[in-house]
Design a protein around this motif. Structure first.
Motif, PDB file in Angstrom:
ATOM      1  N   LEU A 681       0.942  -1.195   0.062  1.00 46.08           N
ATOM      2  CA  LEU A 681       0.098   0.019  -0.065  1.00 46.08           C
ATOM      3  C   LEU A 681       0.915   1.312   0.007  1.00 46.08           C
ATOM      4  CD1 LEU A 681      -2.726   1.125   0.100  1.00 46.08           C
ATOM      5  CD2 LEU A 681      -3.037   0.939   2.699  1.00 46.08           C
ATOM      6  N   ILE A 682       1.901   1.227   0.588  1.00 46.15           N
ATOM      7  CA  ILE A 682       2.971   2.444   1.035  1.00 46.15           C
ATOM      8  C   ILE A 682       3.244   2.638  -0.685  1.00 46.15           C
ATOM      9  CG2 ILE A 682       5.275   3.023   1.491  1.00 46.15           C
ATOM     10  CD1 ILE A 682       4.706   1.444   4.039  1.00 46.15           C
ATOM     11  N   ALA A 683       3.621   1.316  -1.469  1.00 46.28           N
ATOM     12  CA  ALA A 683       4.303   1.472  -2.919  1.00 46.28           C
ATOM     13  C   ALA A 683       3.222   2.259  -3.641  1.00 46.28           C
ATOM     14  CB  ALA A 683       4.553   0.250  -3.264  1.00 46.28           C
ATOM     15  N   ASN A 714      -7.342   9.548  -0.461  1.00 38.81           N
ATOM     16  CA  ASN A 714      -7.797   8.095   0.132  1.00 38.81           C
ATOM     17  C   ASN A 714      -9.074   7.548  -0.149  1.00 38.81           C
ATOM     18  OD1 ASN A 714      -5.387   7.981   2.199  1.00 38.81           O
ATOM     19  ND2 ASN A 714      -5.822   9.904   2.392  1.00 38.81           N
ATOM     20  N   LYS A 715      -9.819   8.051  -0.989  1.00 35.52           N
ATOM     21  CA  LYS A 715     -11.191   7.290  -1.436  1.00 35.52           C
ATOM     22  C   LYS A 715     -10.932   6.324  -2.190  1.00 35.52           C
ATOM     23  CE  LYS A 715     -13.570   9.317  -4.787  1.00 35.52           C
ATOM     24  NZ  LYS A 715     -14.267  10.255  -5.348  1.00 35.52           N
ATOM     25  N   GLU A 716      -9.783   6.262  -2.870  1.00 32.67           N
ATOM     26  CA  GLU A 716      -9.418   5.044  -3.732  1.00 32.67           C
ATOM     27  C   GLU A 716      -9.122   3.986  -2.834  1.00 32.67           C
ATOM     28  OE1 GLU A 716      -6.732   3.797  -7.514  1.00 32.67           O
ATOM     29  OE2 GLU A 716      -6.479   5.856  -6.681  1.00 32.67           O
ATOM     30  N   TYR A 717      -8.208   4.020  -1.963  1.00 33.88           N
ATOM     31  CA  TYR A 717      -7.549   3.167  -1.123  1.00 33.88           C
ATOM     32  C   TYR A 717      -8.917   2.367  -0.437  1.00 33.88           C
ATOM     33  CZ  TYR A 717      -3.782   5.964  -2.109  1.00 33.88           C
ATOM     34  OH  TYR A 717      -2.669   6.581  -2.810  1.00 33.88           O
ATOM     35  N   SER A 765      -4.904   0.530   7.220  1.00 32.02           N
ATOM     36  CA  SER A 765      -4.645   0.988   5.811  1.00 32.02           C
ATOM     37  C   SER A 765      -4.567   2.678   5.849  1.00 32.02           C
ATOM     38  CB  SER A 765      -5.384   0.470   4.718  1.00 32.02           C
ATOM     39  OG  SER A 765      -6.844   0.867   5.096  1.00 32.02           O
ATOM     40  N   TRP A 766      -5.542   3.011   6.742  1.00 31.01           N
ATOM     41  CA  TRP A 766      -5.487   4.768   6.880  1.00 31.01           C
ATOM     42  C   TRP A 766      -4.376   5.297   7.424  1.00 31.01           C
ATOM     43  CZ3 TRP A 766     -11.333   5.070   8.614  1.00 31.01           C
ATOM     44  CH2 TRP A 766     -12.183   5.185   7.403  1.00 31.01           C
TER      45      TRP A 766
END
Length: 788
Positions: A681-683, A714-717, A765-766
């Motif tokens: 997720l960082i990538a 952050n909506k996409e994640y 994740s947030w």
């Protein structure tokens, strides 16, 4: 060129420390987990492989209609029928002497856990090497014994044990005739001492109207169909004089190589595992490795999007597509080799703890074939596989397009990268849901009411050598302050006496009911000590006056025989019993085995001399230690043997010792998988934010607040996490249905489990994305637009 590329790679790793650390750390963590899991799986699959005739050896097991699968069969059954089954070339038997068994010699007494009676041909049938003695002669005469090397060192030290005598349970003396190497850790059969006693496996049915059972192994002629032998074993059940007791049983052949992982029974003298755990860990290992590779690919391509001018400049000055691909492959191979070496080193240092948790004896060293295969072969292979996609992807762009931008979108809308991250999220979602379910089941097993109170309830084993002294011990123990109650009985956790019971002595009666049951022999104080609850008692029954002509049942037997509605005046009958015993009470079901086994119909009868095998002590908690010291002194003074005791709650925990160790490792490896997913997720975040810097700056100039920008970025994640859990939830649900089915008593899979796992991963994740998004949102838009 290779040397030059290597220098550039080393310089890059030094310059970009954070990128290098995240990349190598992600791979190292994934590879370490994969290596440890691979070692575990390899060890489990290697059990009993060292026996030369392993493919043709089978264990004969029984399957009773009432009792289910059992690892033992009648002592002489195969011996009796083998003449009618020519495919059986050989057989050998084992039965445990006692657990624990008292071993005595002049120097002192000790208890041993793994002492077995065996047939004379044991060391010819199996391939356990002997240090002293020959396989065909160590049991040439009666009352000879073979000890393991470890037992020899602990009991005899440097003294030569051959010819020495040991007394077994204060009953008979055996002579040491051989010393065997310690059974390998990957052997199902584990022993300290094996002894041969002539007539030990003889049938005693005519004298006792019952028969003993043993573990029986047979060796079949090569290419024999084991199913045909099973059929013959079942066709010949009418041969023994105890044939009536075999009517409700059938025989099956369990391959020697399957008794560790595929055994259908629970209780056994030897430890067993379940193939489902091996499959589960194999899946986790593969997934963790795949996640590490995906994470590496995402990080490389994300980083490449920031190095577009460098890539374009290389192409302008003459670097060919093949050179760029070669450079990228050398870089990925170098990084993976470093990660492989670090993973091997970390695994080697973690093995002691790993072995302790799982009771293994796995080893790694730097001069073994494991190191060569793991680092060189798999390192180079994985380096190539993980680097080929980024190499081809980076090398295909045109130089002018790269020079005109400080970054470039690698892929049409990033669909492939989003798919890879989605896969990571789905995998993490499955593992988190599975982890929540297993955690719930383990908690349920710890907290479930077993039908008796285990708090400060102590079990003290009794033995046949002191039958006349049991009541003396009980009277002495009752005088100790801090002992609340004392009971003589046969109740032991994980052990039971099996018999049969019926409601009519007439075997030809039309509505006669009969079933196999577990039998507990107990005195009148059993109920006070254990806390077993009564559901019903006859009006004239007082537990203080419990007698030999009375009997009790548990709820399961009462419901099976229809005793719950009109129990008064009913009588129950044992084998060949025309008088029967009066039903005086029905007790609530209580567990004698693990929650993997269903509670069986059970009867409680008054204590008999041969049924007195245990003392239950209910202690006051704050005095427990002092009280046990006093109990031990009286026990040793009366019985002249070392004192031993067990807290019942510890015995219950021992049922799940293996599951607990595997669960702990599952927690660790699942956590590592989630950690790797978060690195992925960082990538994705780094890449996406790099692409949207200009958009964020323009929105900020037009008045967008930081809160609006954070929501936008952050909506996409968040949508990816939601989609991942929608996919992961049914996968985890169906996967865990099979695992939970192993437990007869288990939790229900509720929506709260999935909601909890989802919210946990969403919060993680947030934490990862908000930190980076906040940095971009707070950046000065003038600086970003000036760069553009």
């Amino acid at each position: 060129m290779f040397k030059n590329n290597l220098k550039l790679i080393v310089r890059k790793l030094r310059k970009e420390k954070l990128y290098s650390f995240v990349n190598i750390a992600g791979l190292t963590v994934g590879l370490t987990a994969f290596l440890l899991i691979a070692l575990y799986v390899r060890d489990e699959l290697s059990f009993d492989n060292f026996h030369e005739n392993k493919e043709n050896i089978y264990r004969v097991i029984g399957n009773h209609e009432d009792w289910g699968y059992r690892p033992h069969i009648a002592t002489d059954y195969v011996e009796m029928v083998s003449d009618f089954i020519p495919q059986i070339e050989n057989q050998t038997r084992l039965s445990i002497v006692g657990r624990p068994t008292l071993l005595s010699r002049h120097e002192g007494d000790i208890y041993a856990e793994n002492v077995f009676y065996v047939d004379q041909n044991f060391f010819e049938f199996f391939n356990f090497p002997l240090l002293d003695g020959k396989p065909n002669s160590v049991f040439s005469t009666e009352l000879q014994a073979v000890i393991s090397q470890e037992f020899k060192e602990s009991f005899f030290g440097d003294t030569n044990p051959l010819g020495k005598e040991i007394k077994i349970d204060k009953d008979f003396v055996v002579t040491i005739s051989g010393v065997a190497t310690n059974p390998p850790k990957n052997s199902t059969i584990q022993f300290d001492l094996l002894l041969y006693k002539q007539g030990q496996f003889k049938n005693t049915f005519e004298e006792t109207h019952g028969f003993n059972t043993v573990m029986t192994y047979v060796s079949l002629s090569p290419e024999t169909d084991p199913v045909s032998v099973e059929d013959e074993l079942n066709k010949l059940k009418d041969k023994p004089i105890y044939a009536r007791f075999l009517e409700d049983s059938s025989y099956e052949l369990l391959p020697l190589l399957g008794q560790r992982l595929h055994a259908p029974y629970e209780g056994d003298a030897f430890d067993k595992n379940d193939i489902s755990f091996v499959i589960l860990f194999s899946g986790i290992g593969s997934v963790v490795l795949l996640l590490a590779i995906i994470n590496y690919i995402n990080l490389v391509t994300a980083q490449a999007s920031k190095k577009t001018k460098e890539i374009g400049l290389r192409k302008v000055i003459g670097a060919s597509k093949h050179q760029l691909i070669f450079y990228q492959l050398v870089e990925s191979t170098t990084i993976t080799l470093v990660a492989f070496i670090m993973a091997f080193a970390i695994s080697e240092r973690l093995l002691n703890t790993f072995n302790e948790v799982l009771d293994k004896d796995i080893s790694l060293n730097y001069f073994s074939s494991d190191f060569f295969l793991w680092v060189l072969v798999f390192g180079l292979l994985l380096g190539f596989l993980s680097g080929i996609y980024p190499a081809l992807f980076i090398a295909r762009f045109q130089p002018l397009a790269l020079l005109q931008k400080s970054s470039v979108s690698l892929g049409r809308k990033g669909y492939l990268r989003k798919f890879l991250v989605l896969f990571q999220f789905v995998t993490s979602g499955v593992l988190l849901v599975v982890l929540f379910i297993i955690s719930g089941q383990m908690k349920f097993m710890k907290e479930k009411d077993l039908g008796y109170n285990t708090d400060f309830l102590v079990s003290v084993p009794l033995y046949r050598d002191s039958t006349q002294l049991y009541q003396t011990l009980k009277n002495e123990l009752k005088t100790i302050s801090g002992v609340q109650s004392v009971s003589l009985n046969s109740f032991r956790v994980g052990q039971a006496t099996n018999t049969s019971i019926n409601d009519n002595p007439d075997t030809k009666a039309e509505n006669r009911q009969s079933t196999g049951v577990e039998a507990v022999f107990a005195d009148k104080d059993f109920f006070e000590a254990s806390g077993v609850n009564f559901l019903w008692k006859s009006d004239d029954f007082d537990s203080e006056d419990f007698s030999e002509d009375e009997i009790m049942t548990n709820r399961s037997l009462a419901e099976k025989f229809g005793l719950m509605t009109e129990p008064d005046g009913r009588r129950l009958y044992g084998y060949n019993d025309k008088v029967g015993k009066k039903l005086v009470a029905i007790v609530e079901d209580f567990h004698t085995y693990s929650l993997k086994e269903e509670i069986k119909p059970l009867i409680i009868q008054y204590l008999s001399d041969w049924g007195t095998r245990n003392v239950l002590l209910k202690l006051e908690g704050y005095k427990a230690k002092v009280v046990l010291e006093q109990v031990g002194e009286k026990y040793e003074a009366i019985f002249q043997r070392p004192f031993e005791y067990y807290f019942l709650d510890d015995q219950v925990k021992a049922f799940y010792k293996k599951e607990q160790g595997q669960f702990m490792l599952f927690q660790i490896f699942s956590g590592l998988a989630v950690f790797i997913s978060l690195l992925g997720l960082i990538a994705l975040t780094i890449y996406t934010l790099e692409q949207r810097r200009k958009e964020v700056s323009i929105r900020k100039v037009l008045g967008a607040s930081i809160q609006n920008l954070l929501l936008l970025l952050n909506k996409e994640y968040t949508l990816l996490v939601i989609l991942a859990f929608l996919i992961a939830s049914p996968i985890a649900y169906y996967a865990m249905q099979g695992w939970l089915a192993e437990f007869k008593y288990r939790i229900e899979i509720t929506p709260l489990i999935f909601i909890g796992a989802f919210l946990s991963f969403l919060a993680l994740s947030w934490m990862v994305t908000l930190l980076q998004s906040l940095q971009v949102s707070k950046a000065n838009p003038a600086d970003t637009l000036r760069e553009e």
